[in-house]
Design an enzyme around this catalytic site. Structure first.
Site, short mmCIF file in Angstrom:
data_model
loop_
_atom_site.label_atom_id
_atom_site.label_comp_id
_atom_site.label_asym_id
_atom_site.label_seq_id
_atom_site.Cartn_x
_atom_site.Cartn_y
_atom_site.Cartn_z
CB THR A 9 22.05 43.11 21.96
OG1 THR A 9 22.25 41.44 21.56
CG2 THR A 9 22.57 43.11 23.44
N GLY A 10 19.41 42.38 20.56
CA GLY A 10 18.45 41.69 18.81
C GLY A 10 17.63 43.10 18.02
CB SER A 38 26.56 42.33 23.95
OG SER A 38 25.83 41.89 22.28
CB CYS A 127 7.83 37.83 10.95
SG CYS A 127 8.66 37.56 9.63
CD GLN A 154 9.32 37.70 4.00
OE1 GLN A 154 8.25 36.32 3.43
NE2 GLN A 154 10.10 37.32 4.97
CB SER A 157 14.58 44.74 9.79
OG SER A 157 12.60 45.31 9.29
N GLY A 158 13.28 41.95 9.04
CA GLY A 158 13.13 40.34 9.05
C GLY A 158 14.47 39.25 8.86
CE LYS A 211 11.49 29.23 8.24
NZ LYS A 211 11.98 29.84 9.04
NE ARG A 233 15.05 38.92 3.40
CZ ARG A 233 14.58 38.89 4.81
NH1 ARG A 233 13.96 39.57 5.64
NH2 ARG A 233 14.44 37.73 5.37
CG HIS A 240 7.34 40.77 6.63
ND1 HIS A 240 8.76 42.17 6.74
CD2 HIS A 240 7.61 39.75 6.84
CE1 HIS A 240 9.85 40.34 7.38
NE2 HIS A 240 8.94 39.73 7.50
N1 LIG Z 1 13.47 40.15 12.86
C1 LIG Z 1 12.36 39.61 12.38
O1 LIG Z 1 11.68 40.41 11.93
C2 LIG Z 1 12.12 38.02 13.07
C3 LIG Z 1 10.86 37.89 12.96
C4 LIG Z 1 10.44 36.61 13.12
C5 LIG Z 1 10.93 35.29 14.00
N2 LIG Z 1 12.53 36.47 14.47
C6 LIG Z 1 13.11 35.39 14.99
O2 LIG Z 1 13.52 36.05 16.08
C7 LIG Z 1 15.88 35.42 16.57
C8 LIG Z 1 15.95 36.91 16.86
O3 LIG Z 1 16.19 37.20 15.52
P1 LIG Z 1 16.56 39.22 14.93
O4 LIG Z 1 16.19 39.24 14.19
O5 LIG Z 1 16.39 39.55 17.06
O6 LIG Z 1 17.29 38.58 14.80
P2 LIG Z 1 18.97 39.71 15.32
O7 LIG Z 1 18.71 41.18 15.57
O8 LIG Z 1 20.48 39.18 14.50
O9 LIG Z 1 19.42 39.55 16.97
C9 LIG Z 1 20.01 38.15 17.27
C10 LIG Z 1 20.57 38.20 19.02
O10 LIG Z 1 20.53 36.78 19.56
C11 LIG Z 1 21.79 37.03 19.81
N3 LIG Z 1 23.02 36.54 20.75
C12 LIG Z 1 23.20 35.11 19.22
N4 LIG Z 1 24.75 34.31 19.45
C13 LIG Z 1 23.78 35.13 21.19
C14 LIG Z 1 24.22 33.32 21.94
N5 LIG Z 1 25.14 33.05 21.85
N6 LIG Z 1 23.93 33.51 23.40
C15 LIG Z 1 23.21 34.50 23.53
N7 LIG Z 1 22.37 35.15 22.70
C16 LIG Z 1 23.35 35.22 21.00
C17 LIG Z 1 22.17 38.66 19.95
O11 LIG Z 1 23.07 39.18 20.94
P3 LIG Z 1 24.84 40.12 19.94
O12 LIG Z 1 24.02 41.13 19.98
O13 LIG Z 1 25.37 40.47 21.51
O14 LIG Z 1 24.99 39.46 19.27
C18 LIG Z 1 21.29 39.23 19.38
O15 LIG Z 1 21.09 40.05 20.62
C19 LIG Z 1 15.41 34.65 15.27
O16 LIG Z 1 14.98 33.55 15.62
C20 LIG Z 1 14.37 35.55 14.05
O17 LIG Z 1 14.74 34.20 13.14
C21 LIG Z 1 12.71 37.54 13.80
#
Ligand SMILES: NC(=O)c1ccc[n+]([C@@H]2O[C@H](COP(=O)([O-])OP(=O)(O)OC[C@H]3O[C@@H](n4cnc5c(N)ncnc54)[C@H](OP(=O)(O)O)[C@@H]3O)[C@@H](O)[C@H]2O)c1
Length: 331
Positions: A9-10, A38, A127, A154, A157-158, A211, A233, A240
């Site tokens: 869902t993220g 969720s 990223c 950045q 949405s990061g 990183k 940010r 980015h």
């Molecule tokens: N956003 C970016 O641009 C980006 C780029 C590179 C890497 N990342 C990495 O990718 C990962 C996800 O980032 P995101 O930006 O997508 O974060 P996000 O939008 O906050 O989404 C987090 C996701 O994790 C789920 N979650 C949280 N706690 C959980 C649990 N206990 N069990 C199962 N699922 C759980 C959430 O579910 P709910 O909706 O139910 O809370 C949601 O689906 C992170 O490690 C981040 O560092 C992100």
């Protein structure tokens, strides 16, 4: 393939689903995971409705590839469990990126590293690292780089869905100081820029800045290159941007550099000052390719150029790169 997505869902999880569909990834079964919050929600994929599961050892059984996109705490616990259960893990968090025996992959750059490991966990780089390297690798191919000074811009949405929500909320209430939120970012992100991403470290740099240095050296397999970064940010929704100052060992030919970039997959050039052409983050939003421009000789330093690169960090900076890794595993 039987596919699992943790964090479906993220921001990244939803994009992984889109890309699996766009690229017609072979899927026989799909299992989606999210937090308790969720439970009860449904996600549509290829016209089928999928329920969301809670993560547990039992629920992770019988999967071939599991994408982790739910933060490093969860990855650290459950990725090794998946590995023991026999599935591949493609991890978007920073949990395993610098582990010696775990490959850190940008498919256009170092896909060969996957074959050299016995582990089934593969790390997706940060990223900003991925987007920067999509420009730096072809430049390094043309002329050996010794040092890069990088300043990133950045998008919110990061920081995931909650980063997007905070920018929208604070913009709506920007005249009402009492309603301004500082939950995701230390300071108000609306009409502002914040020169701190991740925690400060003892050396004065932030985690995000280190990183770029550490991950880039691993991906390029080159300990002689260094990256000095300031990560910032900015109130941009998505994609980015990184300003790069690149120093070479020897003298260079700028046309040779541009030709090497043109040959490289996954990057476009938008660089014509006579036509006022240069890329912005909006130009790369929802696009697979990164875009580089403003490539110019640095008149203040021998053997150096400056450039500007943009890329969709949810796509190439995370989800697309992860699916490309999965494609390498399937082929
Ligand atoms: N956003 C970016 O641009 C980006 C780029 C590179 C890497 N990342 C990495 O990718 C990962 C996800 O980032 P995101 O930006 O997508 O974060 P996000 O939008 O906050 O989404 C987090 C996701 O994790 C789920 N979650 C949280 N706690 C959980 C649990 N206990 N069990 C199962 N699922 C759980 C959430 O579910 P709910 O909706 O139910 O809370 C949601 O689906 C992170 O490690 C981040 O560092 C992100």
């Amino acid at each position: 393939m039987r596919i699992g997505i943790v964090g479906a869902t993220g921001a990244v999880g939803k994009e992984i689903l889109k890309i699996l569909d766009n690229r017609k990834f072979p899927i026989s079964e799909l299992k989606l995971f999210a937090s308790k919050k969720s439970l009860g929600k449904r996600i549509t994929f290829k016209k089928n409705r999928y329920k969301l599961n809670l993560i547990s050892k039992k629920n992770l059984e019988n999967l071939d590839i599991v994408f982790f996109a739910a933060g490093s705490k969860l990855s650290k616990i459950y990725a090794p469990i998946c590995e023991k259960l026999g599935s591949y893990v493609i991890d978007n968090s920073s949990a395993f990126r610098l582990n010696k025996d775990i490959p850190l992959i940008v498919p256009e750059i170092n896909s060969g590293a996957i074959k050299k490991t016995k582990r089934k966990i593969i790390a997706n780089p940060n990223c900003t690292t991925i987007i920067s390297l999509m420009g730096i690798k072809p430049i390094d191919n043309s002329n050996k780089i010794v040092r890069v000074v990088a300043t990133s811009f950045q998008s919110v949405s990061g920081a995931g869905n909650s980063g997007i929500d905070e920018l929208i909320h604070n913009t709506r209430f920007y005249k009402n100081e009492d309603k301004i939120r500082k939950n995701v970012f230390d300071k108000n992100i609306t009409f502002n820029v914040i020169p701190k991403i991740g925690n400060f470290l003892d050396n004065g740099f932030t985690e995000e800045e280190m990183k770029l240095h550490n991950e880039s050296r691993k991906i390029l397999d080159n300990k002689d290159i260094s990256f000095s970064a300031t990560t910032v940010r900015v109130p941009v929704m998505r994609s980015h941007s990184i300003s790069l100052n690149i120093e070479f060992k020897k003298s260079f030919n700028i046309n040779k550099i541009k030709n090497e970039i043109k040959k490289f997959p996954g990057i476009d050039i938008s660089d014509n000052i006579k036509k006022n052409q240069y890329p912005t983050p909006l130009d790369s939003t929802n696009k697979d390719n990164c875009i580089i421009g403003r490539i110019r000789k640095d008149f203040t330093k021998k053997n150096a150029i400056s450039a500007w690169i943009v890329g969709d960090q949810i796509r190439k900076g995370a989800a697309l790169n992860a699916v490309q890794i999965a494609e390498l595993l399937v082929m």
